[in-house]
Motif scaffolding. Sequence first.
Motif, PDB file in Angstrom:
ATOM      1  N   LYS A 114       0.884  -1.230   0.008  1.00  0.00           N
ATOM      2  CA  LYS A 114      -0.144   0.083  -0.048  1.00  0.00           C
ATOM      3  C   LYS A 114       0.977   1.418   0.199  1.00  0.00           C
ATOM      4  O   LYS A 114       0.415   2.246  -0.993  1.00  0.00           O
ATOM      5  N   ALA A 115       1.900   1.180   0.737  1.00  0.00           N
ATOM      6  CA  ALA A 115       2.726   2.448   0.966  1.00  0.00           C
ATOM      7  C   ALA A 115       3.371   2.603  -0.338  1.00  0.00           C
ATOM      8  O   ALA A 115       3.546   3.665  -0.895  1.00  0.00           O
ATOM      9  N   ALA A 116       3.623   1.489  -0.933  1.00  0.00           N
ATOM     10  CA  ALA A 116       4.639   1.613  -2.400  1.00  0.00           C
ATOM     11  C   ALA A 116       3.711   2.285  -3.306  1.00  0.00           C
ATOM     12  O   ALA A 116       4.088   3.086  -4.077  1.00  0.00           O
ATOM     13  N   ARG A 117       2.410   1.789  -3.425  1.00  0.00           N
ATOM     14  CA  ARG A 117       1.550   2.520  -4.198  1.00  0.00           C
ATOM     15  C   ARG A 117       1.308   3.988  -3.966  1.00  0.00           C
ATOM     16  O   ARG A 117       1.326   4.825  -4.837  1.00  0.00           O
ATOM     17  N   LEU A 118       1.251   4.332  -2.765  1.00  0.00           N
ATOM     18  CA  LEU A 118       1.249   5.778  -2.281  1.00  0.00           C
ATOM     19  C   LEU A 118       2.199   6.673  -2.783  1.00  0.00           C
ATOM     20  O   LEU A 118       2.202   7.869  -3.246  1.00  0.00           O
ATOM     21  N   VAL A 119       3.452   6.040  -2.886  1.00  0.00           N
ATOM     22  CA  VAL A 119       4.425   6.814  -3.477  1.00  0.00           C
ATOM     23  C   VAL A 119       4.679   6.767  -4.946  1.00  0.00           C
ATOM     24  O   VAL A 119       5.715   6.968  -5.490  1.00  0.00           O
ATOM     25  N   GLY A 120       3.723   6.211  -5.582  1.00  0.00           N
ATOM     26  CA  GLY A 120       3.858   6.096  -6.977  1.00  0.00           C
ATOM     27  C   GLY A 120       4.660   4.998  -7.599  1.00  0.00           C
ATOM     28  O   GLY A 120       4.993   5.026  -8.843  1.00  0.00           O
ATOM     29  N   ILE A 121       4.761   3.800  -6.859  1.00  0.00           N
ATOM     30  CA  ILE A 121       5.490   2.658  -7.710  1.00  0.00           C
ATOM     31  C   ILE A 121       4.510   1.966  -8.444  1.00  0.00           C
ATOM     32  O   ILE A 121       3.328   1.572  -7.952  1.00  0.00           O
ATOM     33  N   ASP A 122       4.863   1.270  -9.619  1.00  0.00           N
ATOM     34  CA  ASP A 122       4.047   0.674 -10.367  1.00  0.00           C
ATOM     35  C   ASP A 122       4.201  -0.829  -9.530  1.00  0.00           C
ATOM     36  O   ASP A 122       5.302  -1.545 -10.351  1.00  0.00           O
ATOM     37  N   ILE A 123       3.256  -1.172  -8.917  1.00  0.00           N
ATOM     38  CA  ILE A 123       3.770  -2.462  -8.087  1.00  0.00           C
ATOM     39  C   ILE A 123       3.377  -3.898  -9.153  1.00  0.00           C
ATOM     40  O   ILE A 123       4.041  -4.903  -8.937  1.00  0.00           O
TER      41      ILE A 123
END
Lengths: 294, 369
Positions: free
Chosen positions: A176-185
């Motif tokens: 979730k945090a990765a998504r929030l900072v704009g990483i294409d998970i």
Amino acid sequence: MNGLAQVTVYGILQGGLLAAVAVGFSLIWGLNKIINVAHGEFVMLGAYVTWRVNDTFAADPFVGAFVAMSVLFGVGYLIQRLIINFVIDAPLRLTLLLMFGISVVLEAALVALHSTAYQALPTSYAMTSFTVLEIRVPLGRLLAFAFSVICALAIAAFLNRTGTGLTIRAAGMNRKAARLVGIDIRHSYALTFALGTGLAGAGGAMIALVGTFSPADAATYTMSSFVVAVLGGLGSMKGALAAGVLLGVIQAWAAYLVSGTLTNLIAFGLVLIVLVNQPRGLFGRGRLGGGEER
Amino acid sequence: MSPAPGPERPPRAPWPASPARNALLSPAAREDRLVPPAPGRDSLLPSAAGWCALVLGLAAAYALLTQVSSGHERTVATIFMFIALAQAWNILGGFCGYPIFGQVGFFGLGGYAVAVLMTGPDWPLWAALAGGTAFCAVFACLVGPVLMRLRGHYFAIATIGLAETLRETVVNVPALTGGGAGLAIPTSGSGAAIGELGDEGFAVLFLLLAMATTAVAAVVSGSRFGWRLRAIRQDEDGAAALGVDVSRAKCAAFALFALITGLAGGLYAAQQVVLYPEGMFSLEITLLVIVMVLMGGSGTVAGPVLGAVGGQVLSELLRTVFPQGHILVLALCIIVSVIVFPWGAIGFARLVWRTRRIPLLEAVRTCRL
């Protein structure tokens, strides 16, 4: 004594190979939270790609190894992106079953393409050996050891020292945090899987260099990856490297001192003991939560 | 276990499902979206258990009548054996939510226990079956408390490890088990099993076992014990906080699972002429059972029965249609069904009945990245 030293050297060389394969397994487990039971099939796929390249273009196995790594990287990326990503949050029993399904498909494909017979890839240098302090070191195995360990270390360095590696680790730690900072998970999960299978491909290429192989061997490599990943601590790459070499030595010693049939019993006994007591692995470096479900 | 002091939270509103909200659901709740609702008063199956046993009995009787003396007794027996194994797995993996991937370890253990009792002390079949099953149950009571402490990935891996360890142990005591060379079951004398029963006798025995295990699963499903297991599946810590003796319930489920599996393994072993470790401990058995339970519907009573019958029929069909690549097609079926139908047939039917709509891609929507 000399015999034991000789066996130890063999164990270390074989262990390095197992370790490289298991590092890929551990990487997928720790970051993607997927138990990749198809790992052995990916290894065999790498071996067969190398053999194909040698058969068609008469290329050296080390050239074939790079081809195998690229092919396996692509296959792994597509499998994660097109299949596993759709069930990434499903309960464990489903993802594990899915991976078993994929492993069966891969093995059936290998058998269909190359029959179940054992293959070998003879080279001019793999069988030569030199002697150090009265210990025979086979050149092919030494090269295979060096290549696979270097590949594993290179991927570890990539994860630890580059920006892309950082995003991959971030996505693995907290989606979730990765998504929030704009990483294409979706992409970064697929990359993780691709790195793991690419490493399996490298290991497979080296297995093709030093010995015989057949589709039926896949289960052996899956199981050894299991053992090494657990002993090294879930999701810990350094732990997997150390545990792989250790396992190689233990197996060589057990075969030399007691009997060959005991090696697996010792390995799985160790796994059970480690899991029940302390799921951080033998070296205490595994990130606890490496295998937790989100 | 006292609840942590803190401000009381209001109960969450029973929101309707929507993909956007699924992201807000806890993993436990999300997991439960993939589990069919337990039969309630508005359920399609007022007493699934009774119906199931009845239908199974009738179908089995019919199958037996048509197949006796036609050379297919083995196939029929195999179907019944898988029903028993699937019900056993379902108690632990379906109701309790502990996906065990080492079932074949207990299968092989029971088989070898029975075979060793029949060859060594020369026990008759019935005594050996009882002894072997008891041995399995006792062994499960010993390892259960240790194994059931683990969760998730650790549990799955440990059970695979346990099955492998058991297999290697059998290989390494050749004095007792014949090791890799195999162990011949006596076909004459007091320990003989094949002669007096024959394939038909074994088919009937497996039928009785399948009916008995289905009855056990039905009883578990409706009992307080079954509801405890469901509570553990949904939220183990919550169940413990509500006063469920979690470890005791888990170990009981594990022991029951091992007992049924060991009995099935023992019967299977008695039917063989020679036992080999790789045959009695083949990972394929574990996988087939899990596929059957999941395709039929885990956490239901009728699901494993449907899955076992359907799975066997499907694999026979594929074998005739694709003699070369039937395994490949079967695996592709598994992959597709995992992605699209994670509830299994019974669970899906129940979900359709409950929600009055057909949620085809709901699973992908819930679980995709």
